[in-house]
Design an enzyme around this catalytic site. Structure first.
Site, PDB file in Angstrom:
ATOM      1  N   GLU A 189       0.830  -1.207   0.000  1.00 50.33           N
ATOM      2  CA  GLU A 189       0.000   0.000   0.000  1.00 50.33           C
ATOM      3  C   GLU A 189       0.866   1.259   0.000  1.00 50.33           C
ATOM      4  O   GLU A 189       0.535   2.257  -0.655  1.00 50.33           O
ATOM      5  CB  GLU A 189      -0.924  -0.012   1.218  1.00 50.33           C
ATOM      6  N   SER A 208      19.283  -8.215  -7.958  1.00 46.67           N
ATOM      7  CA  SER A 208      18.192  -8.396  -8.922  1.00 46.67           C
ATOM      8  C   SER A 208      18.476  -9.404 -10.039  1.00 46.67           C
ATOM      9  O   SER A 208      17.581 -10.164 -10.410  1.00 46.67           O
ATOM     10  CB  SER A 208      17.813  -7.052  -9.547  1.00 46.67           C
ATOM     11  N   HIS A 215       3.783 -10.326  -9.625  1.00 45.77           N
ATOM     12  CA  HIS A 215       5.229 -10.532  -9.507  1.00 45.77           C
ATOM     13  C   HIS A 215       5.866  -9.412  -8.690  1.00 45.77           C
ATOM     14  O   HIS A 215       6.713  -9.654  -7.828  1.00 45.77           O
ATOM     15  CB  HIS A 215       5.876 -10.589 -10.893  1.00 45.77           C
ATOM     16  N   SER A 216       5.463  -8.198  -8.942  1.00 42.40           N
ATOM     17  CA  SER A 216       5.927  -7.036  -8.192  1.00 42.40           C
ATOM     18  C   SER A 216       4.922  -5.916  -8.420  1.00 42.40           C
ATOM     19  O   SER A 216       3.903  -6.095  -9.089  1.00 42.40           O
ATOM     20  CB  SER A 216       7.325  -6.607  -8.666  1.00 42.40           C
TER      21      SER A 216
END
Length: 465
Positions: free
Chosen positions: A142, A228, A357-358
């Site tokens: 959020e 990453s 996923h993100s």
């Protein structure tokens, strides 16, 4: 097999004698390899008349006597049995590898299941950390949607994998994560304030604001910083495990990766090195069916990752990733093998990524909402484990409400503190790589400062220059 010899009888028999000698080398006379009756002269090969219509005088044909087909070849790596049939291995087995499970969907132990016993204290901490992870994911997600942090990635649906695997390890074991394992850090003692500091990139962030949110790391907790690029951590874990072995440490490494990571070359190089060098490493594959938007059937034709471990000579197991007890038991056993037998082990956990996923992804574009909802409700690992913990009398509805409420309040306070904390100064962009900052980096820093001075409104005002 037929071998046509030269026309000259003398030369033909020389050829046959040579082939016979080769045949005897495959059928040596010893107690382990008794001499078979291969023709009148004990050879693998025997002359027969060729019955072709245009046969020339003296022409003969050799045939292999298949009575020696039960012999073995002493080849590097072990003995190989010879067979007369030409048989190709199938591309995939007729039946898929079984999946180890302890709890059914209702949180009841399956009759006859064997698993590692979990104490009341450990079980309560496992469940409470899974709930904390859920609350943390909801609030940080959020916060990103509100523009307060730049990026976030949840572990929704994979809470059991995170926490249960961490519970089966010791603090001396070194973790090489992908990016969906914050529950491992949570189990080891990473506080909500530390999570918030990293996501907001303030002065208290151990990475000094130089990493994207969710790229956690802690040398204190033996948790290497998230990176990453996919699968780069896997060879690192193998090398570190080999170092633990040579130093005689009573510990192992564990590296986490998704099903998509098994399509990278680093995965294959790492497994082969670990198998050959017998590195004490646990390869933990979170097979959630999707590599972002690419389903597993578009990635590989093998039966998941578990058979890939077996192909490299590594002990492997497939486990229900939504079953906390199964994950805990499998990793506990894998660690025993890795540390005491000094060998690599692969664990493939079948699970499902309930969230996107993100925050940069919308998974409803490539999978149905009904599919997501099914896994979110019927296969939820948190509610399944809660039923088991409650069934043992170790948890209650009152404890649930209290824990969720207190966790939410603590995290909201941590976010407020992290948001107000000062940002790292600009100079930190150029530190912590070299002992003495080299000339080229000094020039880059000077150029950056001059650019900021000219275009001050284009740069964040809360970053000390």
């Amino acid at each position: 097999m037929a071998v046509r010899l030269m026309r000259s009888p003398t030369l033909a028999w020389r050829k046959m004698a040579s082939l016979a000698a080769f045949g005897r080398s495959l059928c040596p006379t010893s107690p382990r390899f008794p001499a078979p009756a291969c023709g009148n002269h004990g050879s693998l090969l025997r002359p027969v008349r060729h019955l072709g219509s245009g046969e020339a005088a003296g022409e003969r044909v050799l045939q292999v006597d298949n009575r020696c087909s039960d012999q073995v070849l002493d080849f590097p790596g072990g003995k190989v049995m010879f067979v007369p049939e030409m048989r190709f291995l199938p591309g995939s087995p007729n039946e898929r590898i079984n999946c180890y499970r302890v709890l059914d969907d209702n949180g009841q132990t399956i009759s006859g299941s064997r698993f590692q016993e979990v104490s009341k204290e450990v079980a309560i901490k496992m469940y409470s950390d899974m709930v904390t992870l859920q609350v943390m994911d909801t609030i940080f997600y959020e916060a990103q949607r509100q523009g307060r942090i730049s990026f976030y990635l949840t572990s929704n649906g994979e809470e059991a994998i995170n926490v249960a695997s961490a519970a089966a390890l010791t603090m001396d074991d070194i973790v090489f994560p992908q990016y969906r394992e914050p529950g491992v850090l949570l189990w080891r003692g990473f506080t909500l304030q530390e999570f918030a500091n990293q996501c907001f990139g303030n002065m208290l962030d151990y990475g000094k604001g130089r990493q994207m949110p969710i790229h956690y790391g802690s040398s204190r907790l033996n948790y290497f910083t998230v990176s990453s690029p996919i699968a780069t951590q896997i060879p690192h874990a193998v090398g570190a495990a080999y170092s633990l072995k040579t130093d005689g440490k009573n510990a192992c490494t564990i590296t986490y990766f998704g099903d998509g990571g098994t399509s990278e070359g680093d995965f294959h190089a790492a497994l082969n090195f670990a198998a050959v060098m017998e590195s004490p490493v646990i390869f933990f594959c979170r097979n959630n069916g999707w590599a972002i938007s690419t389903p597993t059937e578009e990635q590989f034709r093998s039966d998941g990752a578990v058979v890939r471990g077996q192909a490299y000579g590594i002990h492997s197991i497939r486990v229900d990733g939504n079953d906390a007890l199964a994950v805990y038991s499998a990793v506990h056993a894998a660690r025993e093998m890795a540390v005491h037998d000094c060998r690599p082990v692969l664990v493939e956990a079948l699970t499902y990524r309930v969230g996107h996923h993100s925050t940069s992804d919308d998974s409803t574009k490539y999978r149905s909402i009904d599919e997501i909802e099914h896994w979110k409700t019927a296969r939820d690992p948190v509610s399944r484990f809660r039923k088991w913990v409650e069934g043992n009398g170790w948890w209650s509805e009152a404890a649930e409400v209290e824990h969720r409420s207190s966790t939410r309040k603590e995290l909201l306070r941590a976010i407020q503190v992290a948001e107000r904390a000062e940002k790292p100064p600009l100079s930190e962009l150029f530190t912590d790589v070299y002992d003495q900052v080299p000339a080229n980096l000094q020039e880059q820093e000077k150029s950056l400062r001059e650019t900021i001075k000219k275009h001050r409104n284009d740069y964040p005002s809360d970053v000390p220059v």
